[in-house]
Write a protein that holds these residues in place. Structure first.
Motif, mmCIF file in Angstrom:
data_model
loop_
_atom_site.group_PDB
_atom_site.id
_atom_site.type_symbol
_atom_site.label_atom_id
_atom_site.label_comp_id
_atom_site.label_asym_id
_atom_site.label_seq_id
_atom_site.Cartn_x
_atom_site.Cartn_y
_atom_site.Cartn_z
ATOM 1 N N ASP A 195 0.823 -1.212 0.000
ATOM 2 C CA ASP A 195 0.000 0.000 0.000
ATOM 3 C C ASP A 195 0.856 1.260 0.000
ATOM 4 O O ASP A 195 0.602 2.202 -0.741
ATOM 5 C CB ASP A 195 -0.919 0.006 1.234
ATOM 6 N N ASP A 196 1.854 1.296 0.869
ATOM 7 C CA ASP A 196 2.653 2.518 0.995
ATOM 8 C C ASP A 196 4.005 2.194 1.640
ATOM 9 O O ASP A 196 4.077 1.897 2.837
ATOM 10 C CB ASP A 196 1.881 3.536 1.858
ATOM 11 N N HIS A 197 5.057 2.271 0.861
ATOM 12 C CA HIS A 197 6.401 1.955 1.358
ATOM 13 C C HIS A 197 6.774 2.821 2.555
ATOM 14 O O HIS A 197 7.236 2.332 3.591
ATOM 15 C CB HIS A 197 7.445 2.195 0.259
ATOM 16 N N GLN A 198 6.583 4.141 2.372
ATOM 17 C CA GLN A 198 7.032 5.093 3.396
ATOM 18 C C GLN A 198 6.299 4.855 4.711
ATOM 19 O O GLN A 198 6.917 4.832 5.781
ATOM 20 C CB GLN A 198 6.781 6.533 2.914
ATOM 21 N N ALA A 199 4.976 4.684 4.603
ATOM 22 C CA ALA A 199 4.178 4.474 5.812
ATOM 23 C C ALA A 199 4.572 3.172 6.506
ATOM 24 O O ALA A 199 4.679 3.119 7.740
ATOM 25 C CB ALA A 199 2.695 4.442 5.450
ATOM 26 N N ALA A 200 4.841 2.140 5.692
ATOM 27 C CA ALA A 200 5.244 0.851 6.263
ATOM 28 C C ALA A 200 6.572 0.982 7.000
ATOM 29 O O ALA A 200 6.744 0.468 8.110
ATOM 30 C CB ALA A 200 5.339 -0.185 5.145
ATOM 31 N N LEU A 201 7.498 1.710 6.388
ATOM 32 C CA LEU A 201 8.811 1.924 7.018
ATOM 33 C C LEU A 201 8.657 2.677 8.341
ATOM 34 O O LEU A 201 9.335 2.380 9.329
ATOM 35 C CB LEU A 201 9.720 2.733 6.078
ATOM 36 N N SER A 202 7.749 3.660 8.361
ATOM 37 C CA SER A 202 7.587 4.505 9.552
ATOM 38 C C SER A 202 7.037 3.722 10.752
ATOM 39 O O SER A 202 7.230 4.122 11.894
ATOM 40 C CB SER A 202 6.668 5.691 9.229
ATOM 41 N N VAL A 203 6.362 2.609 10.479
ATOM 42 C CA VAL A 203 5.869 1.813 11.613
ATOM 43 C C VAL A 203 6.787 0.613 11.901
ATOM 44 O O VAL A 203 6.405 -0.311 12.620
ATOM 45 C CB VAL A 203 4.407 1.330 11.397
ATOM 46 N N GLY A 204 7.965 0.652 11.346
ATOM 47 C CA GLY A 204 8.982 -0.331 11.709
ATOM 48 C C GLY A 204 9.019 -1.602 10.886
ATOM 49 O O GLY A 204 9.650 -2.590 11.272
ATOM 50 N N ILE A 205 8.350 -1.602 9.761
ATOM 51 C CA ILE A 205 8.414 -2.793 8.899
ATOM 52 C C ILE A 205 9.691 -2.727 8.066
ATOM 53 O O ILE A 205 9.992 -1.682 7.470
ATOM 54 C CB ILE A 205 7.173 -2.876 7.971
ATOM 55 N N SER A 206 10.431 -3.829 8.065
ATOM 56 C CA SER A 206 11.684 -3.859 7.305
ATOM 57 C C SER A 206 11.385 -4.144 5.830
ATOM 58 O O SER A 206 10.936 -5.231 5.480
ATOM 59 C CB SER A 206 12.617 -4.930 7.870
ATOM 60 N N LEU A 207 11.649 -3.135 5.027
ATOM 61 C CA LEU A 207 11.407 -3.266 3.580
ATOM 62 C C LEU A 207 12.261 -4.395 2.989
ATOM 63 O O LEU A 207 11.804 -5.178 2.152
ATOM 64 C CB LEU A 207 11.733 -1.929 2.907
ATOM 65 N N ARG A 208 13.504 -4.472 3.448
ATOM 66 C CA ARG A 208 14.428 -5.464 2.916
ATOM 67 C C ARG A 208 13.940 -6.887 3.210
ATOM 68 O O ARG A 208 13.998 -7.762 2.360
ATOM 69 C CB ARG A 208 15.827 -5.250 3.495
ATOM 70 N N PHE A 209 13.446 -7.069 4.443
ATOM 71 C CA PHE A 209 12.942 -8.393 4.826
ATOM 72 C C PHE A 209 11.717 -8.764 3.969
ATOM 73 O O PHE A 209 11.593 -9.894 3.487
ATOM 74 C CB PHE A 209 12.576 -8.388 6.317
ATOM 75 N N ILE A 210 10.843 -7.778 3.780
ATOM 76 C CA ILE A 210 9.633 -8.032 2.997
ATOM 77 C C ILE A 210 9.991 -8.392 1.560
ATOM 78 O O ILE A 210 9.417 -9.293 0.953
ATOM 79 C CB ILE A 210 8.694 -6.791 3.037
ATOM 80 N N TRP A 211 10.972 -7.688 1.016
ATOM 81 C CA TRP A 211 11.394 -7.995 -0.362
ATOM 82 C C TRP A 211 11.931 -9.423 -0.479
ATOM 83 O O TRP A 211 11.662 -10.134 -1.440
ATOM 84 C CB TRP A 211 12.421 -6.970 -0.844
ATOM 85 N N VAL A 212 12.705 -9.825 0.525
ATOM 86 C CA VAL A 212 13.232 -11.201 0.501
ATOM 87 C C VAL A 212 12.068 -12.193 0.538
ATOM 88 O O VAL A 212 12.045 -13.179 -0.202
ATOM 89 C CB VAL A 212 14.203 -11.444 1.690
ATOM 90 N N ILE A 213 11.088 -11.896 1.418
ATOM 91 C CA ILE A 213 9.924 -12.788 1.528
ATOM 92 C C ILE A 213 9.176 -12.869 0.185
ATOM 93 O O ILE A 213 8.854 -13.956 -0.310
ATOM 94 C CB ILE A 213 8.958 -12.283 2.640
ATOM 95 N N VAL A 214 8.937 -11.696 -0.399
ATOM 96 C CA VAL A 214 8.164 -11.655 -1.649
ATOM 97 C C VAL A 214 8.896 -12.382 -2.774
ATOM 98 O O VAL A 214 8.295 -13.173 -3.511
ATOM 99 C CB VAL A 214 7.870 -10.191 -2.043
#
Lengths: 429, 328
Positions: free
Chosen positions: B207-226
């Protein structure tokens, strides 16, 4: 002084970088990558290994080393033309494009440049008319020969009566796949069979529609002009719908191990035309082993030895080198030119004795090329796959094409080509 | 019932089955696009690479044998063992996860905040690299895929339909297996994204990279999962298509079959990939059956794109795609 040294150094560098002018240059337009690599690799390996063996054993041809220049076409016509343009200046003696599409593009180019093209069992069928296609050769047999040979085999199975029978052609929807249609239409008129055409788009990974159609129409025989992944998928689909495999006959480009192995037991009994014998039980293989395989000089991964397409690559190399040898004999020159090689190709006489002397007795047909006939003898055998032993075996001797159909078609098509391109037919005595 | 109607019904059924196979390929594209906005050109090659790895592991093939032999003058090709299919699949999944980690670490990490076209170009490079790498690792010869999947005519269906209408329908057992696998896959993916913590994080990133990052979700981890999940989907697609033709390099071209499905179903919708695949499968097969013979046949490749374009005229975002509204 400095300038002299500089010029001398530059001359040495250029000499070192350029191919030795004395080399006999044979380009190999191969495809080791892309969707057709599975079939391109064994042909390229066989071609390269045979030339390596000649260089190691005999020092080349007539003592002149052979230099093979490999260029990757990916079975892509544009890339094939690029390869031709990139290598022709190296002193190329014969082009073997291993693609009907590339061959069609090279016909005007090579003719203008005076370099012979040998499309062995593929390419433009009417190039068999040497009076029109001076620089193009397609011996020992053409696609139209292939179509006629397949029908002659069916005639033999059906006591020479196929009137009212249904024959379907499943073909690669390209220049290659469309080649036999004209001949089959003529043969359908002559013998009274019903021909249905089922094109398969590149690359042929999905053929459900075509095989459902075959299941619904129930043809008596299916012929196939396929290449690459199209072949194993077609054979698998035929097995799935339980089409009798001994009534399924492929052209010689649909008759390799790669085509039948993926379907496993389902491919048992599938037939294909054989441009030359299957198997590698020939004396030449001892020399190949000694000078190439054991010497660590195998092309590619060295894992294709003995397969149908590997042996075809060797056969292609043999026919090319025999033409060069003939050119050397005729001209008395060891460093032959493309024009001399063209003359050698036209004077080529492949006899059983010659094949035996080259260590491949009985491998391919005996044939003679001439000024008028660039298509060879136009004969082939039928081979059949045994899925248990995983081997091809021959089920017929050499079968001839119906010349009464093929020759007028060749004359008609080549005359049309000559007219379109303002070519005056040569006189051949 | 008239023969032509029966044939049309058989073609429709087979079109649905073919559509499932197209959907399997399209799913991998959707997953990555949804989570990262990247159109992954390498998805077809991932299917090829996964299938090559599976067969290689199963047959005990020595990776990079050609290279090893060329450098060390050895003659090694096989370890001499045969790995059972289940273990080979698990090991292949491990390889695809490793691949996802490498892609994230060496490509995606360096391209954060770049234009989508840059990321797309990177996946083109990745596709060609993987094709060459797969060739070097496992060789380019054709490989028979045998993990025990059923194949050939389904006799039950044939006899049942023969009993009803006097004409037995042809359905390939492999297509039935593919349909079951695809159904399980979609249900699992839906449950994963709706009810697991990682799945919710994945949707947040989509939905929103920036918003996800701001609540502590690791973008890098999510990319690996995806990319790992996309690797798994690629393996399933590679297995199903590879079982038909043997595993060979033309498998990478199955991606071409997914593009019209994506155009039709939308790049961001899992149900869209499924419905799109079914529409394309049935549409192209029925067109080939009814109109194909009149216009020379071989219509399937271009008709799939025509059909997708037709849908795009009315719904540019695809059937299930998100409508993009950009405010200035």
């Amino acid at each position: 002084m400095k300038l002299t040294k500089l010029v001398a150094a530059a001359a040495l560098a250029i000499a070192a970088a350029s191919p030795a002018l004395a080399d006999l240059v044979l380009p190999s337009l191969s495809y080791r990558t892309g969707p057709y690599a599975v079939n391109g690799i064994p042909v390229a390996d066989g071609f390269a290994d045979y030339l390596t063996m000649l260089n190691a054993r005999d020092g080349g041809i007539g003592g002149v080393p052979i230099k093979m220049i490999e260029c990757e076409t990916g079975y892509n016509t544009e890339k094939g033309v690029e390869c031709y343009e990139a290598t022709k200046g190296e002193g190329a003696l014969i082009y073997s494009p291993l693609s009907t599409g590339i061959t069609y593009q090279l016909i005007p180019k090579a003719t203008a440049d005076g370099i012979p093209v040998h499309s062995m069992g593929y390419g433009r069928t009417s190039a068999a008319n040497g009076k029109v296609f001076e620089w193009i050769f397609n011996y020992p047999a053409t696609y139209w020969d292939g179509a006629s040979i397949a029908i002659n085999h069916i005639l033999a199975l059906e006591n020479n009566d196929i009137k009212g029978k249904k024959i379907a052609l499943v073909y690669h929807n390209s220049g290659y796949g469309k080649e036999p249609i004209r001949t089959l239409e003529e043969l359908a008129k002559k013998h009274g069979f019903e021909l249905s055409l089922l094109p398969v788009d590149h690359p042929g990974q999905e053929q459900k529609s075509q095989w459902l159609s075959i299941r619904q129409q129930k043809p008596d025989y299916v012929l196939m002009w396929g290449w690459g992944v199209m072949n194993p998928v077609a054979i698998q689909e035929a097995a799935n719908i339980r089409f009798p495999m001994d009534h399924f006959i492929g052209i010689w480009w649909s008759g390799s191990e790669n085509d039948v192995l993926p379907a496993g037991a389902g491919s048992n009994g599938y037939k294909a035309l054989a441009l030359a014998n299957p198997g590698d039980g020939y004396p030449i293989m001892a020399d190949m082993k000694k000078y190439v395989y054991d010497a660590g000089k195998s092309a590619g991964a060295g894992d294709q030895v003995g397969t149908v397409l590997y042996m075809r690559g060797m056969y292609q190399a043999l026919l090319s080198t025999e033409a060069i040898r003939k050119a050397q004999e005729m001209s008395g020159e060891m460093n032959v030119t493309p024009a001399m090689v063209r003359d050698g190709m036209e004077a080529l006489n492949i006899t059983e004795e010659l094949m035996a002397a080259r260590g491949m007795p009985g491998f391919g047909p005996a044939f003679q090329v001439s000024c008028a006939n660039h298509g060879g003898s136009g004969i082939a055998k039928i081979q059949q796959w045994d899925a248990t032993t995983k081997k091809w075996s021959l089920v017929t001797d050499w079968i001839s094409a119906d010349r009464s159909i093929i020759d007028p078609l060749i004359a008609e098509d080549s005359e049309a080509f000559a007219k379109e391109n303002n070519i005056t037919e040569r006189a051949c005595n | 019932m008239p023969d032509q109607l029966l044939f049309a019904m058989e073609v429709t059924l087979n079109g649905l089955m073919a559509g499932v196979l197209y959907s399997l390929v399209a799913l991998g594209f959707v997953l990555i696009f949804k989570a990262s906005g990247i159109f992954n050109y390498a998805q077809g090659v991932m299917a090829l690479f996964a299938a090559l790895t599976l067969v290689g592991i199963q047959d005990g093939q020595v990776p990079f044998a050609h290279l090893i032999n060329a450098i060390f003058g050895t003659n090694v090709h096989h370890f001499g063992w045969h790995v059972p299919a289940v273990f080979a699949i698990i090991l292949t999944l491990g390889v695809m996860v490793l691949f996802a980690i490498i892609v994230e670490r060496y490509i995606l990490k360096h391209l954060v905040n770049q234009e989508p076209i840059i990321l797309f170009m990177a996946t083109i490079g990745l596709a060609y690299f993987m094709e060459g790498f797969g060739d070097l690792m496992w060789g380019s010869d054709i490989k028979k895929l045998d993990i025990g999947l059923p194949q050939g005519l389904n006799e039950t269906l044939e006899s049942v339909t023969y009993g009803w209408w006097g004409y037995g329908f042809f359905i390939d057992n492999l297509d039935i297996a593919a349909t079951i696998v695809a159904a399980i896959l979609v249900i699992t993916l839906t449950l994963f994204s709706q009810y697991s913590k990682t799945g919710r994080a994945l949707r947040a990133v989509a939905d929103d990279h920036q918003a996800a990052l701001s609540v502590g979700i690791s973008l890098r981890f999510i990319w690996v999962i995806v990319w790992s999940i996309a690797g798994f989907v690629a393996l399933v697609a590679g297995v199903m298509w590879g079982a038909k033709s043997g595993v060979q390099f033309s498998l990478s071209l199955i991606a071409l079959k997914a593009l019209p499905v994506l155009m039709l179903g939308g790049f961001t919708s899992i149900p869209g990939a499924i419905v799109g695949g079914l529409i394309i499968g049935v549409g192209e097969k029925l067109f080939e059956f009814s109109i194909g013979p009149m216009i020379g046949g071989a219509t399937e490749n271009w008709f799939a794109y025509m059909l997708a374009l037709l849908f795009l005229v009315f719904r540019p975002q695809g059937l299930f795609g998100d409508k993009i509204i950009e405010r200035v």
